[in-house]
Design an enzyme around this catalytic site. Structure first.
Site, PDB file in Angstrom:
ATOM      1  N   HIS A 111      18.450 -43.644 -59.750  1.00 43.43           N
ATOM      2  CA  HIS A 111      18.897 -43.197 -58.426  1.00 43.43           C
ATOM      3  C   HIS A 111      17.929 -43.386 -57.264  1.00 43.43           C
ATOM      4  O   HIS A 111      18.328 -43.257 -56.121  1.00 43.43           O
ATOM      5  CB  HIS A 111      19.316 -41.727 -58.503  1.00 43.43           C
ATOM      6  CG  HIS A 111      20.392 -41.485 -59.510  1.00 43.43           C
ATOM      7  ND1 HIS A 111      21.667 -41.982 -59.367  1.00 43.43           N
ATOM      8  CD2 HIS A 111      20.373 -40.832 -60.705  1.00 43.43           C
ATOM      9  CE1 HIS A 111      22.386 -41.630 -60.419  1.00 43.43           C
ATOM     10  NE2 HIS A 111      21.626 -40.938 -61.243  1.00 43.43           N
TER      11      HIS A 111
ATOM     12  N   LYS B 283      14.306 -40.958 -65.870  1.00 37.60           N
ATOM     13  CA  LYS B 283      15.611 -41.616 -65.886  1.00 37.60           C
ATOM     14  C   LYS B 283      16.299 -41.451 -64.530  1.00 37.60           C
ATOM     15  O   LYS B 283      16.906 -42.386 -64.010  1.00 37.60           O
ATOM     16  CB  LYS B 283      16.488 -41.036 -66.999  1.00 37.60           C
ATOM     17  CG  LYS B 283      17.841 -41.717 -67.117  1.00 37.60           C
ATOM     18  CD  LYS B 283      18.667 -41.132 -68.267  1.00 37.60           C
ATOM     19  CE  LYS B 283      20.019 -41.831 -68.359  1.00 37.60           C
ATOM     20  NZ  LYS B 283      20.848 -41.270 -69.444  1.00 37.60           N
TER      21      LYS B 283
ATOM     22  N   ASN C 238      27.402 -45.479 -59.602  1.00 35.11           N
ATOM     23  CA  ASN C 238      26.012 -45.037 -59.481  1.00 35.11           C
ATOM     24  C   ASN C 238      25.611 -44.968 -58.014  1.00 35.11           C
ATOM     25  O   ASN C 238      26.004 -45.812 -57.219  1.00 35.11           O
ATOM     26  CB  ASN C 238      25.068 -45.987 -60.221  1.00 35.11           C
ATOM     27  CG  ASN C 238      23.678 -45.412 -60.355  1.00 35.11           C
ATOM     28  OD1 ASN C 238      23.457 -44.461 -61.100  1.00 35.11           O
ATOM     29  ND2 ASN C 238      22.729 -45.968 -59.621  1.00 35.11           N
TER      30      ASN C 238
ATOM     31  N   ARG D 231      14.737 -43.915 -62.174  1.00 29.92           N
ATOM     32  CA  ARG D 231      15.172 -45.289 -62.467  1.00 29.92           C
ATOM     33  C   ARG D 231      16.603 -45.523 -61.970  1.00 29.92           C
ATOM     34  O   ARG D 231      16.912 -46.564 -61.386  1.00 29.92           O
ATOM     35  CB  ARG D 231      15.092 -45.560 -63.975  1.00 29.92           C
ATOM     36  CG  ARG D 231      15.711 -46.893 -64.381  1.00 29.92           C
ATOM     37  CD  ARG D 231      15.487 -47.214 -65.853  1.00 29.92           C
ATOM     38  NE  ARG D 231      16.066 -46.243 -66.767  1.00 29.92           N
ATOM     39  CZ  ARG D 231      17.352 -46.242 -67.165  1.00 29.92           C
ATOM     40  NH1 ARG D 231      18.203 -47.135 -66.680  1.00 29.92           N
ATOM     41  NH2 ARG D 231      17.782 -45.348 -68.026  1.00 29.92           N
TER      42      ARG D 231
ATOM     43  N   LYS E 224      29.180 -29.720 -60.903  1.00 32.89           N
ATOM     44  CA  LYS E 224      30.545 -30.101 -61.280  1.00 32.89           C
ATOM     45  C   LYS E 224      30.921 -29.564 -62.657  1.00 32.89           C
ATOM     46  O   LYS E 224      32.064 -29.209 -62.906  1.00 32.89           O
ATOM     47  CB  LYS E 224      30.682 -31.634 -61.293  1.00 32.89           C
ATOM     48  CG  LYS E 224      30.834 -32.258 -59.922  1.00 32.89           C
ATOM     49  CD  LYS E 224      30.955 -33.770 -60.067  1.00 32.89           C
ATOM     50  CE  LYS E 224      31.089 -34.458 -58.719  1.00 32.89           C
ATOM     51  NZ  LYS E 224      30.958 -35.924 -58.839  1.00 32.89           N
TER      52      LYS E 224
ATOM     53  N   HIS F 258      19.470 -35.070 -62.748  1.00 32.77           N
ATOM     54  CA  HIS F 258      20.853 -35.549 -62.780  1.00 32.77           C
ATOM     55  C   HIS F 258      21.379 -35.626 -61.353  1.00 32.77           C
ATOM     56  O   HIS F 258      21.100 -34.739 -60.552  1.00 32.77           O
ATOM     57  CB  HIS F 258      21.702 -34.586 -63.628  1.00 32.77           C
ATOM     58  CG  HIS F 258      23.187 -34.732 -63.439  1.00 32.77           C
ATOM     59  ND1 HIS F 258      23.904 -35.763 -64.000  1.00 32.77           N
ATOM     60  CD2 HIS F 258      24.084 -33.978 -62.752  1.00 32.77           C
ATOM     61  CE1 HIS F 258      25.196 -35.626 -63.640  1.00 32.77           C
ATOM     62  NE2 HIS F 258      25.318 -34.552 -62.891  1.00 32.77           N
TER      63      HIS F 258
ATOM     64  N   LYS G  79      27.962 -49.380 -66.222  1.00 34.82           N
ATOM     65  CA  LYS G  79      28.063 -48.004 -65.723  1.00 34.82           C
ATOM     66  C   LYS G  79      29.052 -48.003 -64.554  1.00 34.82           C
ATOM     67  O   LYS G  79      28.902 -48.788 -63.623  1.00 34.82           O
ATOM     68  CB  LYS G  79      26.691 -47.488 -65.272  1.00 34.82           C
ATOM     69  CG  LYS G  79      26.722 -46.011 -64.878  1.00 34.82           C
ATOM     70  CD  LYS G  79      25.358 -45.462 -64.488  1.00 34.82           C
ATOM     71  CE  LYS G  79      25.485 -43.988 -64.091  1.00 34.82           C
ATOM     72  NZ  LYS G  79      24.216 -43.401 -63.613  1.00 34.82           N
TER      73      LYS G  79
END
EC number: 4.6.1.18
Length: 124
Positions: free
Chosen positions: A12, A7, A44, A10, A66, A119, A41
């Protein structure tokens, strides 16, 4: 099912992307990478560097995420990135984005063995 690592790629990774030659880059990529399904979204970031270079960040500078977790890492060097941010006039399903290009250090959260990005946390 799509793994967290897949993910991340896909959403980033666009190693060969040349947004400078395409004003519609964000609008096209957000659709192509399935980030306008169900909603637009809001923000990004795409990274235009080799996957290996981004994966290597997981062994670079450990920094707090964060959300307070401790599995984030900051790249030693700056990377070519493109930020896509939804416009105020954008109405789903016609998502419209403005793009900002930059050279920045990236911060990613990493998991697994071997440790890989799962992430995208921030740019600095």
């Amino acid at each position: 099912a799509e793994s967290s690592a897949m993910k991340f790629q896909r959403q980033h990774m666009d190693s060969d992307g040349h947004p400078d030659t395409n004003t519609n880059y964000c609008n096209e990529m957000m659709v192509r990478r399935s980030m306008t399904q169900g909603r637009c979204k809001p923000v990004n970031t795409f990274v235009h560097e080799p996957l290996e270079a981004v994966q290597a960040v997981c062994s670079q500078k450990n920094v707090p995420c964060k959300n307070g977790q401790t599995n984030c890492y900051q790249s030693h060097s700056s990377m070519r990135i493109t930020d896509c941010r939804v416009t105020s006039s954008s109405k789903y399903p016609n998502c419209s984005y403005r793009m900002t290009q930059a050279q920045k250090s990236i911060i990613v959260a990493c998991e697994g063995t071997p440790s890989v990005p799962v992430h995208f946390d921030a740019t600095v």
